[in-house]
Write a protein that holds these residues in place. Structure first.
Motif, PDB file in Angstrom:
ATOM      1  N   GLU A 569      59.715 -66.120  -1.397  1.00  0.00           N
ATOM      2  CA  GLU A 569      59.813 -65.629  -0.020  1.00  0.00           C
ATOM      3  C   GLU A 569      60.529 -66.647   0.871  1.00  0.00           C
ATOM      4  OE1 GLU A 569      59.157 -62.932   1.452  1.00  0.00           O
ATOM      5  OE2 GLU A 569      57.768 -61.759   0.226  1.00  0.00           O
ATOM      6  N   LYS A 572      64.538 -66.589   0.601  1.00  0.00           N
ATOM      7  CA  LYS A 572      65.335 -65.371   0.768  1.00  0.00           C
ATOM      8  C   LYS A 572      66.618 -65.624   1.549  1.00  0.00           C
ATOM      9  CE  LYS A 572      61.873 -61.729   0.268  1.00  0.00           C
ATOM     10  NZ  LYS A 572      61.204 -60.577   0.922  1.00  0.00           N
ATOM     11  N   SER A 573      66.520 -66.375   2.632  1.00  0.00           N
ATOM     12  CA  SER A 573      67.736 -66.627   3.425  1.00  0.00           C
ATOM     13  C   SER A 573      68.731 -67.468   2.638  1.00  0.00           C
ATOM     14  CB  SER A 573      67.359 -67.337   4.732  1.00  0.00           C
ATOM     15  OG  SER A 573      66.692 -68.571   4.460  1.00  0.00           O
ATOM     16  N   ALA A 576      70.361 -65.230   0.093  1.00  0.00           N
ATOM     17  CA  ALA A 576      71.327 -64.318   0.715  1.00  0.00           C
ATOM     18  C   ALA A 576      72.646 -65.026   0.999  1.00  0.00           C
ATOM     19  CB  ALA A 576      70.739 -63.747   2.006  1.00  0.00           C
ATOM     20  N   TYR A 587      64.079 -57.297  -4.065  1.00  0.00           N
ATOM     21  CA  TYR A 587      62.889 -58.097  -4.355  1.00  0.00           C
ATOM     22  C   TYR A 587      61.719 -57.183  -4.696  1.00  0.00           C
ATOM     23  CZ  TYR A 587      65.423 -61.966  -2.166  1.00  0.00           C
ATOM     24  OH  TYR A 587      66.342 -62.926  -1.858  1.00  0.00           O
ATOM     25  N   THR A 611      69.575 -67.170  -9.911  1.00  0.00           N
ATOM     26  CA  THR A 611      70.203 -66.218  -8.986  1.00  0.00           C
ATOM     27  C   THR A 611      71.716 -66.396  -8.971  1.00  0.00           C
ATOM     28  OG1 THR A 611      68.208 -66.308  -7.613  1.00  0.00           O
ATOM     29  CG2 THR A 611      70.183 -65.357  -6.634  1.00  0.00           C
TER      30      THR A 611
END
Length: 727
Positions: A569, A572-573, A576, A587, A611
């Motif tokens: 969590e 996430k930024s 991205a 997610y 990722t």
């Protein structure tokens, strides 16, 4: 009825003549039948012996190869030590101890590893004083007297002296020992010096241990940058432990082995398995002997083997005895048929019934086929248990038997039938598919029957269910492959960790002096730009070093109780911004996950590396990246499909899964994805996935990978649940 000329004889005489003729025919038939049965038995036994002989040679060569690989480990260790010495401007005792501690832990057969510099006579006193100043006040250059007492070494032009040695304890008495003082060591030293290669001694008694185990020494000459002999790296190995390590995966009671130092009358036995009882009625193959040469450091050691009774038990089958029993039964039945042909046909029926009972009690499928008519004459009741079908099905339609065979193996059965049609025996293996969809492996053996006028067109044989044996063999092969992969990754990890440690020391000095220079330089100095670039390059090199340390599992870590979902969590930024426009991210994060004990920064690095890898894989084909977390109760069967699962226990695991819809990987790429510096792209250093596997291993976890060309890849990381989380 027309009268027979012999009918003129009285009934008693006719009965006597007929009886004598029948007896002679039965006797001839019995002799021929017994002779043929014994011949078939002998041929099958000879063929079985040839298989045994070939298997014995193969097993002997496998043991020789395993010994050779284990012996080669000693050379690899010394070559690594020599390379480590050359890469270090000044080898310290701490560096030597740190480097060799791992080697000894992984290879218990290593008695000692030592660094032995060449000391000129003129430098003897200074050398002794220098070592004494390092915390060894009684250090001297010594040798052993004829009584085995350590005394100061006699004057020589030069000495090869043990300066550093692993695990001092019992090895400490070797410190300062001059290898030039004994002829067995001097001969190997001279060979190593002349050939500039590793040289081995003959067998020696290891003096460090009370039991005086048999062993040998390896000498690796080390040359400086001017190609001048500088020192020797010496390895001392316990022979018994080394042989046991090499043969730990082999059956111990099937082959007797003897390892000799040299061929000839004066051969010295280095190692020998305990002598076992051999029955006096052993087959000829039990008298076989094989010899293989084990090469080590310029010496040839001989591995001499012979089979034991246990070896034959693994390969003996009931085929010869079955053939003999069937042949004798057929002979008896034919003799009975001839003898009672003119009496009652019931006797023939009774004889056939006896034969049928014999075949039905064999724990295999006995079959008889009429090939020209494509008709099943007989199959034993075991057919239903093995094939899952009623015998009546194949009695009615011969093609049903062919339909039982796996489509990929039907050609094998057709070839077998053609082979027996030509009068040859057959012995092959193929798969069948039962009505319930399950697959079984069958070993089918058969031979054609011949009559007085030649081949009858009928063939008989035995089909055996070998599914369990095949499964065990496949599981054994898979286990060996996993062990080899784990050993490969462990070896690469040790190498990467050692290199990263040295690079890190160098980079610390570079960055430290660069920062000092920047502090002392005025702001308008023209050198500041160059120093800033040096500092940036050093930081990038330090990042590379951290990834190498992560791969080796030796990177710095601060483990605590963490929640995997919270870590994802918080990223996430960052994810991205990293993925950008390459692919979308979806997610599926499960709340209320159990905690794991781990380093949050290292786990973030794992998430980011996976990722980035998924984004680059999906860039060409598009699609979506899915990041999931969850919990799973993994059993042994599930864990067996993971990487490095041999130490994992069944239980609860928290998982992190990263999947993409990219191009996927083929088998060749999948085998190498965790190799350092391997990459399928033009950019990148190839340390992303190696760092992932190093971090996962450091957390006591495992990785499962599901990939297919054109359908993407799925990486699932398992972390053990923290059984005692913080309150």
């Amino acid at each position: 009825m027309r009268a027979n000329p012999e009918s003129s004889l009285n009934p008693g005489t006719f009965r006597s003549v007929s009886t004598r003729k029948t007896l002679w025919v039965c006797l001839a038939l019995s002799v021929v039948g017994i002779a043929l049965s014994l011949s078939v038995f002998k041929l099958l036994r000879l063929r079985e012996n040839r298989v045994l002989n070939s298997a014995f040679r193969d097993r002997t060569h496998e043991r020789a190869k395993a010994l050779q690989r284990e012996f080669d480990v000693g050379s690899i260790i010394l070559e690594s030590l020599a390379a480590f010495r050359k890469s270090s401007s000044g080898l310290t005792r701490e560096e030597f101890d740190s480097f060799t501690r791992i080697m000894r832990k992984r290879h218990p057969s290593v008695q000692a590893l030592s660094y032995n510099p060449l000391v000129k006579h003129a430098d003897r006193a200074a050398f002794e004083t220098s070592v004494q100043g390092e915390g060894f006040p009684e250090y001297r250059i010594t040798e052993y007297s004829s009584g085995g007492v350590s005394t100061p070494a006699a004057d020589r032009p030069e000495y090869v002296v043990a300066k550093y040695i692993t695990t001092y304890g019992p090895n400490e008495r070797v410190l300062g020992f001059d290898l030039n003082s004994e002829s067995i060591y001097q001969e190997a030293l001279n060979r190593a010096r002349e050939r500039k290669l590793i040289a081995a001694t003959g067998p020696v008694r290891l003096v460090q241990e009370p039991g005086h185990h048999m062993g040998f020494l390896l000498f690796n000459p080390v040359y400086d940058h001017e190609d001048k002999l500088d020192s020797f790296m010496v390895g001392e190995f316990r022979l018994g432990d080394l042989v046991n390590a090499a043969l730990r995966n082999f059956k111990a009671l099937d082959i007797e082995m003897e390892l000799l130092d040299e061929l000839g009358e004066n051969a010295i036995t280095l190692y020998r398995t305990p002598a076992l009882y051999v029955p006096p009625d052993v087959d000829d193959f039990m008298q076989l002997q094989e010899k293989d040469v084990i090469q080590l450091g310029g010496r040839n050691w001989i591995l001499r083997t012979r089979p034991l009774a246990g070896f034959a038990y693994d390969y003996r089958t009931w085929a010869p005895w079955s053939a003999l029993l069937i042949g004798l039964s057929i002979t008896g039945l034919l003799a009975a048929y001839v003898g009672h042909l003119n009496v009652f046909n019931l006797r023939v029926v009774e004889s056939e019934e006896k034969f049928r009972q014999l075949a039905e009690h064999i724990n295999e499928v006995f079959w008889t086929i009429d090939l020209p008519a494509r008709r099943i004459i007989y199959v034993s009741p075991m057919f239903k248990q093995v094939y899952g079908r009623e015998p009546d099905e194949i009695y009615e339609d011969f093609d049903v038997l062919l339909a039982c065979v796996h489509p990929e193996d039907q050609e094998i059965l057709q070839q077998n039938l053609e082979q027996m049609s030509g009068g040859k025996q057959m012995n092959s293996q193929y798969r069948i598919i039962r009505p319930d969809g399950s697959t079984r492996w069958i070993r089918d053996r058969g031979f054609p029957l011949t009559g007085p006028k030649g081949p009858t067109g009928r063939v008989v044989g035995i089909a055996t269910d070998i599914t369990t044996r095949r499964k065990l063999e496949e599981e054994r092969d898979q286990l060996q492959a996993k062990i080899q992969q784990a050993q490969k990754m462990e070896g690469l990890g040790v190498l990467a960790g050692g290199m990263a440690h040295d690079y890190n020391n160098l980079l610390t000095a570079i960055l430290g002096h660069t920062e000092l220079a920047l502090v002392e330089l005025p702001d308008d100095s023209s050198l500041r730009t160059d120093l800033v670039q040096i500092e940036k390059a050093g930081q990038r090199a330090a990042d590379l070093t951290r990834q190498m340390l992560a791969y080796s599992g030796r990177g710095p870590s601060l483990k605590c109780h963490v929640l995997l979902t919270d870590i994802v969590e918080s990223m996430k930024s960052l994810i991205a911004s990293t993925v950008s426009n390459k692919a979308g991210v979806h997610y599926e994060l499960l709340d209320d996950l159990p905690t794991i004990r781990g380093d949050a920064n290292q786990i973030r690095q794992v998430v980011l590396n996976l990722t980035i890898n998924a984004a680059e894989a999906a860039e060409a084909l598009g699609g979506e990246i899915c990041i999931r977390t969850g919990c799973i109760d993994a059993d042994r069967a599930y864990l067996s499909g993971s990487y490095f699962d041999h130490e994992l226990l069944p239980g609860n695991y928290v998982f992190l899964e990263v999947s993409d819809q990219g191009s996927g990987m083929d088998a060749t790429t999948l085998e190498r994805i965790f190799d350092p510096f391997f990459s399928t792209r033009f950019i990148g250093r190839g340390l992303g996935l190696p760092a992932v596997i190093g971090i996962v291993r450091g957390h006591g976890g495992a990785i499962l990978i599901d990939t297919e060309i054109g359908k993407g890849s799925h990486f699932r990381l398992l972390f053990p649940v923290d059984v005692a989380p913080d309150e």
